[in-house]
Design a protein around this motif. Structure first.
Motif, short mmCIF file in Angstrom:
data_model
loop_
_atom_site.label_atom_id
_atom_site.label_comp_id
_atom_site.label_asym_id
_atom_site.label_seq_id
_atom_site.Cartn_x
_atom_site.Cartn_y
_atom_site.Cartn_z
N VAL A 216 -1.57 -3.95 8.61
CA VAL A 216 -0.98 -2.82 9.32
C VAL A 216 -0.94 -1.62 8.37
O VAL A 216 -0.48 -1.72 7.24
N GLN A 217 -1.40 -0.49 8.84
CA GLN A 217 -1.58 0.67 7.98
C GLN A 217 -0.27 1.45 7.80
O GLN A 217 0.65 1.37 8.62
N PRO A 218 -0.20 2.23 6.68
CA PRO A 218 0.99 3.07 6.44
C PRO A 218 1.19 4.03 7.61
O PRO A 218 0.23 4.39 8.30
N PRO A 219 2.44 4.41 7.85
CA PRO A 219 3.63 4.18 7.00
C PRO A 219 4.38 2.90 7.30
O PRO A 219 5.52 2.75 6.88
N SER A 220 3.79 1.96 8.06
CA SER A 220 4.48 0.72 8.38
C SER A 220 4.83 -0.05 7.10
O SER A 220 3.98 -0.19 6.20
N PRO A 221 6.06 -0.57 6.96
CA PRO A 221 6.49 -1.24 5.73
C PRO A 221 6.06 -2.70 5.70
O PRO A 221 6.90 -3.62 5.62
N ASP A 222 4.78 -2.97 5.76
CA ASP A 222 4.27 -4.33 5.67
C ASP A 222 4.63 -4.91 4.30
O ASP A 222 4.43 -4.27 3.27
N TRP A 223 5.14 -6.14 4.26
CA TRP A 223 5.59 -6.72 3.00
C TRP A 223 4.45 -6.89 2.01
O TRP A 223 4.62 -6.67 0.81
#
Length: 273
Positions: A216-223
């Motif tokens: 999942v691309q930014p700005p999503s806070p993928d761990w």
């Protein structure tokens, strides 16, 4: 549930998984800040009462990002696992019950997919599709459906000659009825255990793809992406790496404990039967 209570490790795994599910549902509500909020003058702060997980090099609250990111790390593997289990079960039961040339051709095609390392195939497919949540769903379903299908096919082969299957044929029941009303309950224990294992691997794969920048691309806070972003500044902000990595590890441990317990419970119930 009685069997779960009698096995403390399994119960611990169930509690861990439920806690993460609750975080995924309510994380955005209880988070002190939005995941993309940059707090002025708060860059690289260590864990404290105000910022329990500290802040990263840009001044974003790590706790808030971990809470917001739980949704992606739970929802995507859950969706991909459910789809993989559904398609794998349908294919596996059909192949095991029908047999013949259809079983030979489709089984060899599925085996050819299994011969390719999962991460390499995922990288190739995402390079073609493009990094996105939909891309991850497609990739994981393609990777794990053959594995589930092979397990269900093996279970179906041992059931298709059972007396109640022959009785259903004599009654003139349709193939669809026999597959989903007669065979499915028999393969369900193996399917549940395999689904829990696929969920574990889906978490790992989703986090790995996020770490490589293909999730999942930014700005999503993928761990996984959080771990990747924290690598370069590990000496200054090690907590920015510890907490998302620890969350991934704890979730995987919980799912593994639950999966192992389910395997033992179904094996025990099978022996009783």
């Amino acid at each position: 549930m009685r069997q779960l209570i009698r096995r403390p490790p399994t119960l611990i795994g169930l509690v861990i998984v439920l806690v993460f599910v609750m975080i995924a549902i309510f994380g955005s509500t209880i988070a002190p800040h939005r995941f993309d909020t940059i707090i002025r003058g708060a860059a690289r702060l260590p864990p404290s009462a105000e910022y329990p997980f500290g802040t990263d090099r840009l001044g974003r609250d790590v706790l808030s990002r971990v809470l917001w990111g739980a949704r992606d790390i739970i929802v995507l593997p859950t969706v991909t696992t459910l789809l993989s289990v559904f398609f794998g079960a349908a294919i596996g039961m059909t192949l095991g019950y029908v047999g013949g040339w259809l079983d030979d051709v489709v089984s060899r095609a599925l085996d050819s997919l299994l011969a390719i390392p999962a991460l390499i195939l995922a990288l190739v497919m995402l390079g073609t599709i493009g990094p996105s949540a939909i891309g991850i769903v497609i990739v994981v379903v393609v990777l794990y459906t053959p594995i589930v299908a092979r397990v269900v096919r093996s279970a179906t082969l041992s059931l298709r000659t059972a007396g109640y299957i022959e009785a259903a044929k004599l009654r003139g029941e349709s193939t669809t009825y026999i597959l989903f009303r007669e065979i499915l309950p028999g393969v369900l224990p193996a399917l549940v255990v395999e689904g829990s294992l696929r969920f574990t691997y889906a978490i790992f794969l989703t986090a790995s793809l996020g770490f490589l920048g293909l999730g999942v691309q930014p700005p999503s806070p993928d761990w996984g992406r959080m771990v990747n972003e924290a690598r370069d500044s590990f000496a200054q902000t090690p907590w920015a790496l510890w907490y998302p990595a620890g969350a991934i590890a704890l979730l995987v441990i919980g799912v593994n404990l639950l999966s192992d317990g389910l395997r033992r419970i179904f094996r025990y119930e099978g022996q009783l039967g």
